[in-house]
Design a protein around this motif. Structure first.
Motif, mmCIF file in Angstrom:
data_model
loop_
_atom_site.group_PDB
_atom_site.id
_atom_site.type_symbol
_atom_site.label_atom_id
_atom_site.label_comp_id
_atom_site.label_asym_id
_atom_site.label_seq_id
_atom_site.Cartn_x
_atom_site.Cartn_y
_atom_site.Cartn_z
ATOM 1 N N ALA A 280 -33.901 55.237 -29.090
ATOM 2 C CA ALA A 280 -33.593 54.500 -27.858
ATOM 3 C C ALA A 280 -34.680 53.458 -27.601
ATOM 4 O O ALA A 280 -34.396 52.349 -27.166
ATOM 5 N N LYS A 281 -35.913 53.828 -27.868
ATOM 6 C CA LYS A 281 -37.029 52.897 -27.696
ATOM 7 C C LYS A 281 -36.825 51.668 -28.576
ATOM 8 O O LYS A 281 -37.027 50.538 -28.139
ATOM 9 N N GLU A 282 -36.398 51.886 -29.814
ATOM 10 C CA GLU A 282 -36.163 50.763 -30.733
ATOM 11 C C GLU A 282 -34.791 50.131 -30.517
ATOM 12 O O GLU A 282 -34.447 49.167 -31.189
ATOM 13 N N GLN A 283 -33.985 50.710 -29.647
ATOM 14 C CA GLN A 283 -32.596 50.316 -29.455
ATOM 15 C C GLN A 283 -31.879 50.244 -30.797
ATOM 16 O O GLN A 283 -31.162 49.296 -31.111
ATOM 17 N N ASP A 284 -32.089 51.318 -31.566
ATOM 18 C CA ASP A 284 -31.576 51.373 -32.929
ATOM 19 C C ASP A 284 -30.417 52.360 -32.977
ATOM 20 O O ASP A 284 -30.603 53.562 -33.186
ATOM 21 N N TYR A 285 -29.210 51.846 -32.765
ATOM 22 C CA TYR A 285 -28.044 52.727 -32.700
ATOM 23 C C TYR A 285 -27.795 53.433 -34.032
ATOM 24 O O TYR A 285 -27.600 54.644 -34.088
ATOM 25 N N GLU A 286 -27.808 52.668 -35.135
ATOM 26 C CA GLU A 286 -27.488 53.261 -36.432
ATOM 27 C C GLU A 286 -28.472 54.376 -36.790
ATOM 28 O O GLU A 286 -28.074 55.402 -37.344
ATOM 29 N N GLY A 287 -29.751 54.133 -36.471
ATOM 30 C CA GLY A 287 -30.764 55.152 -36.747
ATOM 31 C C GLY A 287 -30.449 56.441 -36.003
ATOM 32 O O GLY A 287 -30.512 57.539 -36.571
ATOM 33 N N PHE A 288 -30.077 56.283 -34.744
ATOM 34 C CA PHE A 288 -29.728 57.457 -33.950
ATOM 35 C C PHE A 288 -28.494 58.141 -34.526
ATOM 36 O O PHE A 288 -28.466 59.357 -34.716
ATOM 37 N N TYR A 289 -27.496 57.339 -34.836
ATOM 38 C CA TYR A 289 -26.237 57.903 -35.352
ATOM 39 C C TYR A 289 -26.484 58.742 -36.605
ATOM 40 O O TYR A 289 -25.960 59.843 -36.735
ATOM 41 N N LYS A 290 -27.311 58.216 -37.510
ATOM 42 C CA LYS A 290 -27.544 58.924 -38.770
ATOM 43 C C LYS A 290 -28.131 60.311 -38.553
ATOM 44 O O LYS A 290 -27.796 61.259 -39.249
ATOM 45 N N GLU A 291 -29.032 60.435 -37.560
ATOM 46 C CA GLU A 291 -29.624 61.756 -37.330
ATOM 47 C C GLU A 291 -28.667 62.663 -36.565
ATOM 48 O O GLU A 291 -28.530 63.849 -36.861
ATOM 49 N N GLU A 292 -28.005 62.087 -35.586
ATOM 50 C CA GLU A 292 -27.124 62.888 -34.740
ATOM 51 C C GLU A 292 -25.918 63.417 -35.528
ATOM 52 O O GLU A 292 -25.497 64.553 -35.337
ATOM 53 N N LEU B 123 -23.786 70.044 -26.291
ATOM 54 C CA LEU B 123 -23.772 69.430 -27.612
ATOM 55 C C LEU B 123 -23.989 67.933 -27.553
ATOM 56 O O LEU B 123 -24.398 67.324 -28.511
ATOM 57 N N ARG B 124 -23.695 67.309 -26.427
ATOM 58 C CA ARG B 124 -23.829 65.856 -26.347
ATOM 59 C C ARG B 124 -25.094 65.403 -25.628
ATOM 60 O O ARG B 124 -25.202 64.243 -25.262
ATOM 61 N N SER B 125 -26.056 66.295 -25.412
ATOM 62 C CA SER B 125 -27.187 65.855 -24.593
ATOM 63 C C SER B 125 -28.010 64.770 -25.278
ATOM 64 O O SER B 125 -28.483 63.850 -24.614
ATOM 65 N N ALA B 126 -28.188 64.856 -26.597
ATOM 66 C CA ALA B 126 -28.953 63.806 -27.267
ATOM 67 C C ALA B 126 -28.200 62.480 -27.183
ATOM 68 O O ALA B 126 -28.773 61.431 -26.879
ATOM 69 N N GLU B 127 -26.907 62.540 -27.422
ATOM 70 C CA GLU B 127 -26.078 61.331 -27.368
ATOM 71 C C GLU B 127 -26.129 60.699 -25.976
ATOM 72 O O GLU B 127 -26.330 59.501 -25.833
ATOM 73 N N ARG B 128 -25.972 61.528 -24.953
ATOM 74 C CA ARG B 128 -25.993 61.006 -23.578
ATOM 75 C C ARG B 128 -27.334 60.367 -23.243
ATOM 76 O O ARG B 128 -27.385 59.321 -22.595
ATOM 77 N N THR B 129 -28.397 61.017 -23.659
ATOM 78 C CA THR B 129 -29.725 60.505 -23.344
ATOM 79 C C THR B 129 -29.941 59.164 -24.039
ATOM 80 O O THR B 129 -30.405 58.197 -23.421
ATOM 81 N N PHE B 130 -29.560 59.107 -25.292
ATOM 82 C CA PHE B 130 -29.693 57.855 -26.028
ATOM 83 C C PHE B 130 -28.867 56.748 -25.355
ATOM 84 O O PHE B 130 -29.353 55.642 -25.122
ATOM 85 N N GLN B 131 -27.644 57.067 -25.006
ATOM 86 C CA GLN B 131 -26.769 56.063 -24.389
ATOM 87 C C GLN B 131 -27.324 55.585 -23.059
ATOM 88 O O GLN B 131 -27.364 54.389 -22.776
ATOM 89 N N LEU B 132 -27.761 56.532 -22.270
ATOM 90 C CA LEU B 132 -28.225 56.192 -20.932
ATOM 91 C C LEU B 132 -29.437 55.268 -20.987
ATOM 92 O O LEU B 132 -29.496 54.263 -20.280
ATOM 93 N N ILE B 133 -30.383 55.610 -21.855
ATOM 94 C CA ILE B 133 -31.588 54.776 -21.934
ATOM 95 C C ILE B 133 -31.231 53.391 -22.478
ATOM 96 O O ILE B 133 -31.678 52.368 -21.967
ATOM 97 N N THR B 134 -30.397 53.349 -23.503
ATOM 98 C CA THR B 134 -30.021 52.056 -24.072
ATOM 99 C C THR B 134 -29.284 51.201 -23.046
ATOM 100 O O THR B 134 -29.511 50.004 -22.927
ATOM 101 N N GLN B 135 -28.385 51.833 -22.301
ATOM 102 C CA GLN B 135 -27.620 51.090 -21.302
ATOM 103 C C GLN B 135 -28.531 50.523 -20.216
ATOM 104 O O GLN B 135 -28.430 49.360 -19.850
ATOM 105 N N VAL B 136 -29.413 51.365 -19.710
ATOM 106 C CA VAL B 136 -30.233 50.904 -18.602
ATOM 107 C C VAL B 136 -31.253 49.886 -19.100
ATOM 108 O O VAL B 136 -31.605 48.950 -18.386
#
Ligand code: ADP
Ligand code: ZN
Ligand code: ZN
Length: 753
Positions: A631-643, A590-603
């Motif tokens: 993640a490409k846009e480093q747009d956390y809110e955008g990701f949050y809204k979809e997730e 269930l968290r794979s999208a979240e993890r992927t987003f976090q990992l790319i943003t962090q790195v």
């Protein structure tokens, strides 16, 4: 009569002990007369248990047998010994571990054991002591008998060394042997004593210079909010959401300083690997010996000494990984959890707990402030900020106006078409590595090795095969040629062509990312490349060495897993390549999208932290996936809204509370039988239909260490409801003959695999 830790107890004749065994109860023992005086709440005890003697913990003292204890007085055994006169466990930690054990359906005794430094029960660690000599006077009382030449020499040596020296140090310098020192002691000129030696994890380390810069306006606003809240003794939680390099750590440091200045103590938790030498040194430079460091890369002795410094009140700041949340700080005013989204806060074996959530509870119990910080907050935390449970603080920009690195997606489906075969490294990435190296700048390549579970990916359209009921990727079982859903047990034959585009290029993903480091080494023989992951970094200090070398410019490229993604500040890194990180998107989690987003943003945050602009190249088969687009846009809110929509639709956290129940046994039929009993009990307990129950189905890792693993997933609307249903069901199942030893409950599982 029950007594708390503060009031003076009438002498206890009975003690309730929590034992480090997987049993959800405490045990009553009798306290022999001669031990009553020395027994205090929180002390370790030696107890008879079955045919063994075990170490237990005194969690309740009673003058008389508690009325609710249904045992025959004559069956109660005596405790053998009180191990600690001064209890190791403070009343606060007793309370916190009890809450934690209860919350995670875990065991109090195991939790208490986990809260203490490793090795302490088996006497594998002890204080390190050394003999030392202290000068009391330079002139003998007995003037008639002057000092011998050798005695005089030793007195002079002591004077030259400030009056105190280690015994061994004196012997090294003097060729006299011990006898003149002993004579001096007899004559009352020196004192020989035994000294505690502190095993300091940072002994002799060079500390960075402290810049006393002024905070930015945003930092100052965040700090003020935190310190103002600290003026009252009320609990308050903050989410500090700041991009990497926005100065969060500086805010933590100053908030901790403030806590100390107001007479309280402070704690900071960091993820498993993030406590780098660089980071520890930065804190030591600020707080000196006020800070104690607790993490798994320390030797047992160092850990023990640091822990004791906290227990004694010598260190009022504790920094550490997961289990440091139980550090015995008194009068705690501030709890900081850095990178609060990080999965390494989760303890993955019994006793289960998530240190982030325990940290919040600790602050709550202590009337303290908790600050959760992250560039990519966990969905639950951001949701809590949105709903007002946490106060939201934002640091939107990097310090010094440095821009965030620009990110580009490299569409690997397109690369595959171009070459007509699989390539792990795209020409775009290879070119960028060459250019970066030519400019004398450094490169980080991030791999993902989570792909141990196989799934099916279409090379042409990039789709994975999903379960029709669960919207989760099906897992491929090679033996049977089946695709299986590990949530609802849906099965289908593995197709020959892609059901989405009818292409034949179906690909079974999930192996072989490690060889990328080898490929890079072959392609760039003139570059100094190091690989960092759990396999190559088996020994203490190895990661530190590599990271320090990289920071010092003695390496050109670092190839590694999640470990290198967070926390480090390498100003000369201007290229980060992300390879096969989207494997996570295919995992049935269930968290794979979240993890992927976090990992790319962090790195991505590792790139361009110095003067040069940074670049991030992400190789992906899913360029349209929302986790990658945002993640490409480093747009956390955008990701949050979809997730968050996905979470709500599928009844996942933060809308539902999950429990994952694993039923494990060597005999599959036996495991199935227990699982079925439990399922029936759960259904009975869930008359109101508040909770949703899925399974039993084979767990994602369906056989491990010779055990079959079945899984039941329970989704509750509230925590209380979930715990109640679970407790009633477990009791009922036991009544129905279910073997509870096969049942493992995990509340709030980080993943469902
Ligand atoms: P984060 O924890 O958000 O990644 P840090 O606190 O590590 O950020 O800050 C990033 C860098 O900027 C560090 O090298 C830090 O010393 C520096 N820094 C932080 N705050 C300031 C400031 N107000 N002025 C100048 N430099 C700062
Ligand atoms: Zn396809
Ligand atoms: Zn399913």
């Amino acid at each position: 009569m029950s007594t708390s830790g503060t009031e003076k107890p009438t002498l206890p004749r009975y003690v309730e002990a929590a034992l480090p065994v997987p049993l959800r109860r405490v045990f009553t023992y009798r306290v022999p007369e001669e031990l009553r005086e020395s027994l205090k709440l929180g002390a370790r005890l030696m107890l008879p248990f079955g045919r063994r003697n075990v170490t237990g913990y005194a969690v309740g003292l009673h003058a008389d047998l508690p009325a609710d204890v249904e045992i025959d007085e004559s069956k109660i055994k005596d405790i053998i010994e009180v191990t600690d006169e001064e209890p190791l466990i403070t009343p606060e930690i007793l309370k916190l571990t009890q809450w934690t054990a209860d919350y995670y359906a875990s065991f109090w005794g195991e939790m208490l054991k986990a809260s203490l430094p490793a090795g302490i029960n088996k006497d594998k660690v002890r204080p390190k002591r050394q003999k030392a000599v202290r000068l009391l006077s330079t002139i003998p009382d007995d003037i008639a008998k002057p000092l011998t030449e050798q005695q005089q020499w030793i007195v002079d040596l002591l004077v030259a060394n400030g009056g105190e020296m280690l015994w061994t140090e004196i012997l090294e310098r003097a060729d006299t042997g011990a006898s003149p020192i002993n004579t001096l002691a007899k004559r009352g000129l020196v004192e020989i004593y035994v000294q505690d030696i502190r095993r300091d994890p940072l002994a002799g380390a060079e500390l960075p210079k402290r810049d006393d810069f002024t905070l930015t306006a945003e930092q100052q606003t965040a700090l003020n909010a935190i310190t103002n809240a600290g003026e009252t003794d009320a609990f308050k939680a903050f989410l500090l959401h700041g991009v990497t390099g926005s100065g969060k750590t500086e805010v933590y440091i100053r908030a901790m300083r403030h806590a100390l200045d107001t007479g309280r103590s402070a704690m900071m938790l960091v993820p498993e690997i993030a406590l780098t030498p660089v980071f520890s040194r930065r804190l030591r430079a600020v707080f000196g010996s006020e800070v104690a460091i607790l993490h798994s890369n320390l030797s047992t002795g160092e850990r023990y000494d640091e822990w004791r410094r906290i227990r004694r009140g010598d260190a009022r700041i504790a920094i550490g990984t997961r289990s440091a949340v139980f550090a015995p700080l008194e009068n705690i005013g501030l709890v900081v959890v850095d990178e609060e989204h990080d999965p390494s806060y989760r303890q993955h074996e019994s006793p289960f707990y998530n240190a982030r959530d325990v940290a919040v509870m600790r602050a709550h119990l202590a009337g303290a402030i908790v600050v959760l910080g992250s560039a990519t907050p966990a969905m639950e935390s951001f949701y809590n900020a949105q709903t007002g449970k946490y106060t939201y603080l934002r640091l939107p920009e990097r310090i010094g106006g440095r821009g965030l690195a620009t990110a580009e997606l490299i569409d690997m489906r397109e690369v595959f078409k171009r070459f007509g075969k699989d390539v792990a490294l795209s020409p775009e990435l290879l070119d960028a590595i060459v250019e970066t190296h030519a400019r004398g700048e450094q490169v980080i390549i991030l791999l993902n090795r989570r792909g141990f579970s196989q799934f099916v990916l279409c090379r042409t359209c990039g789709e994975t095969l999903k379960c029709p009921n669960c919207d989760i990727t099906l897992t491929f079982h090679r033996g049977a040629g089946n695709l299986l859903c590990h949530y609802c047990n849906h099965r289908e034959r593995s197709p020959k062509v892609c059901p989405h585009c009818t292409s034949e290029y179906l690909y079974f993903v999930g192996e072989g990312t490690e060889n990328i480091a080898d490929q890079l080494t072959k392609k760039f023989p003139n570059m100094r490349i190091a690989r960092v992951d759990r396999d190559t970094m088996a020994h203490k200090g190895e990661i530190e060495d590599v990271l320090l070398k990289f920071a010092g410019g003695h390496l050109d490229m670092l190839v590694g897993t999640q470990m290198i993604a967070k926390g480090h500040d390498f100003p000369n890194v201007t290229l980060v390549g992300v390879i096969s990180v989207d494997i996570g998107l295919g995992l049935p989690d269930l968290r794979s999208a979240e993890r992927t987003f976090q990992l790319i943003t962090q790195v991505a945050g590792r790139s361009g932290r110095g003067k040069q602009a940074g670049k991030v190249l992400i190789q992906t088969y899913y360029p349209e996936h929302y986790a990658l687009r945002h993640a490409k846009e480093q747009d956390y809110e955008g990701f949050y809204k979809e997730e968050i929509k996905f979470r709500e639709r599928l009844a996942y956290p933060p809308f539902y509370v999950l429990a994952s129940i694993l039923i494990k046994h060597r005999d599959l039929a036996y495991a199935s039988k227990q699982a079925n009993i439990l399922r029936r009990s759960l259904d009975t307990a869930n008359q109101s239909k508040q909770a949703r129950i899925l399974g039993p189905a084979p767990a994602s890792l369906s056989r491990l260490k010779n055990e079959f693993r079945l899984q039941i997933i329970l989704k509750g609307t509230t925590r209380r409801n979930l715990r109640e249903t679970l407790n009633i069901a477990l009791a009922d199942a036991e009544h129905q003959g279910c073997d509870l030893r096969t049942i493992n409950v995990e509340i709030d599982p980080v993943n469902l695999m």
